[in-house]
Design a protein around this motif. Structure first.
Motif, PDB file in Angstrom:
ATOM      1  N   UNK A 142      -8.909  -9.858   4.107  1.00  0.00           N
ATOM      2  CA  UNK A 142      -7.740 -10.137   3.568  1.00  0.00           C
ATOM      3  C   UNK A 142      -7.717  -9.915   2.165  1.00  0.00           C
ATOM      4  N   UNK A 143      -6.504  -9.071   1.740  1.00  0.00           N
ATOM      5  CA  UNK A 143      -6.526  -8.915   0.278  1.00  0.00           C
ATOM      6  C   UNK A 143      -5.171  -9.498  -0.240  1.00  0.00           C
ATOM      7  N   UNK A 144      -5.447  -9.885  -1.574  1.00  0.00           N
ATOM      8  CA  UNK A 144      -4.353 -10.732  -2.198  1.00  0.00           C
ATOM      9  C   UNK A 144      -3.638  -9.804  -3.483  1.00  0.00           C
ATOM     10  N   UNK A 196      -5.121  -5.246  -6.007  1.00  0.00           N
ATOM     11  CA  UNK A 196      -5.428  -6.037  -4.992  1.00  0.00           C
ATOM     12  C   UNK A 196      -6.927  -6.676  -5.391  1.00  0.00           C
ATOM     13  N   UNK A 197      -7.134  -7.894  -4.667  1.00  0.00           N
ATOM     14  CA  UNK A 197      -8.211  -8.590  -4.887  1.00  0.00           C
ATOM     15  C   UNK A 197      -8.827  -9.325  -3.656  1.00  0.00           C
ATOM     16  N   UNK A 216       5.516 -13.131   1.790  1.00  0.00           N
ATOM     17  CA  UNK A 216       6.440 -12.748   3.256  1.00  0.00           C
ATOM     18  C   UNK A 216       5.344 -12.634   4.226  1.00  0.00           C
ATOM     19  N   UNK A 217       4.103 -11.978   4.241  1.00  0.00           N
ATOM     20  CA  UNK A 217       3.501 -11.863   5.072  1.00  0.00           C
ATOM     21  C   UNK A 217       2.353 -10.883   4.897  1.00  0.00           C
ATOM     22  N   UNK A 218       1.874 -10.421   5.850  1.00  0.00           N
ATOM     23  CA  UNK A 218       0.552  -9.253   5.687  1.00  0.00           C
ATOM     24  C   UNK A 218       0.945  -8.185   6.379  1.00  0.00           C
ATOM     25  N   UNK A 243      -3.250  -6.581   3.909  1.00  0.00           N
ATOM     26  CA  UNK A 243      -2.570  -6.742   2.565  1.00  0.00           C
ATOM     27  C   UNK A 243      -1.482  -7.887   2.544  1.00  0.00           C
ATOM     28  N   UNK A 244      -1.614  -8.807   1.445  1.00  0.00           N
ATOM     29  CA  UNK A 244      -0.433  -9.651   1.365  1.00  0.00           C
ATOM     30  C   UNK A 244       0.868  -8.798   0.631  1.00  0.00           C
ATOM     31  N   UNK A 245       1.904  -9.453   1.316  1.00  0.00           N
ATOM     32  CA  UNK A 245       3.161  -8.790   1.130  1.00  0.00           C
ATOM     33  C   UNK A 245       4.126 -10.075   0.284  1.00  0.00           C
ATOM     34  N   UNK A 246       4.566  -9.726  -0.882  1.00  0.00           N
ATOM     35  CA  UNK A 246       5.544 -10.491  -1.522  1.00  0.00           C
ATOM     36  C   UNK A 246       6.972 -10.047  -1.767  1.00  0.00           C
TER      37      UNK A 246
END
Length: 208
Positions: free
Chosen positions: A59-61, A68-69, A97-99, A121-124
């Motif tokens: 999982x990447x933020x 991304x980290x 928002x989600x992944x 990947x995190x989506x915002x």
């Protein structure tokens, strides 16, 4: 099946593919590998032995600069194992928002089980904050919609009621001055504060 002359050896045949598993060897007892150099002296049945595949899940933020980290460690999950449940990540000034399966991609529904190597990947959503100005109990000017860290555009001083003069903008009615150079961190309502207008009174003493 294959026919083999008594006392001869045989070669292994190609195994069938099994989703989520990797073929290891042929076996007489489903445990130990069969030795194909051994002569065949009776009818035998060989069983395909498979090993379940392990897959990596990451999982990447997203960072504020768009890079991304990785969140935590890489998970190693066997085929059809459950997807790890992790807390929703956060990013200041953004709403999660989600992944997605790619950077800045579309949000996907996470499957319940693992069937392959995968990175999420995190989506915002980039949040816009409302900056509202109030003067004499009425909205003053247009609401400014700004991102986290933006600077407020300082409006012209509002018109004062008779006998008043504009003093400053405040977070509360008749409150202390707010520093308009402060970076935006959330929704704000700013109130115009007025002072009583000072007029000069001059006394003239007439001397005869």
């Amino acid at each position: 099946s294959v026919n083999v002359e008594y006392g001869q050896t045989t070669n292994p045949i190609e195994s069938k593919e099994k989703e989520g598993y990797t073929f290891k060897y042929w076996s007489l007892d489903k445990v130990n590998a069969f030795d194909f150099s051994s002569p065949i002296t009776s009818t035998i049945t060989l069983y395909a032995v498979y090993e379940i595949n392990n897959y990596s899940v990451k999982f990447m933020n997203m960072n504020s600069d768009g890079t991304y980290t990785q969140l935590g460690d890489t998970y190693t999950i066997s085929y059809n194992g459950e997807i790890p449940q992790i807390e929703n990540p956060t990013l200041t000034g953004y709403e999660f928002k989600g992944w997605s399966l790619e950077e800045n991609g579309d949000v996907v529904v996470l499957p319940t089980v693992v069937t392959k190597d995968v990175t999420y990947y995190a989506v915002y959503n980039h949040i816009k904050y409302d900056i509202t100005f109030m003067s004499n109990n009425e909205k003053y000017g247009e609401t400014q919609k700004l991102y986290y860290g933006d600077k407020i555009t300082i409006p012209e001083n509002p018109e004062a009621l008779e006998g008043k003069v504009f003093k400053h903008w405040s977070l509360t009615e008749n409150g202390d001055a707010y520093d308009l150079t402060t970076s935006v961190t959330g929704n704000l309502t700013l109130y115009a504060v007025f002072d009583a207008k000072k007029v000069r009174v001059t006394f003239m003493n007439q001397v005869s």
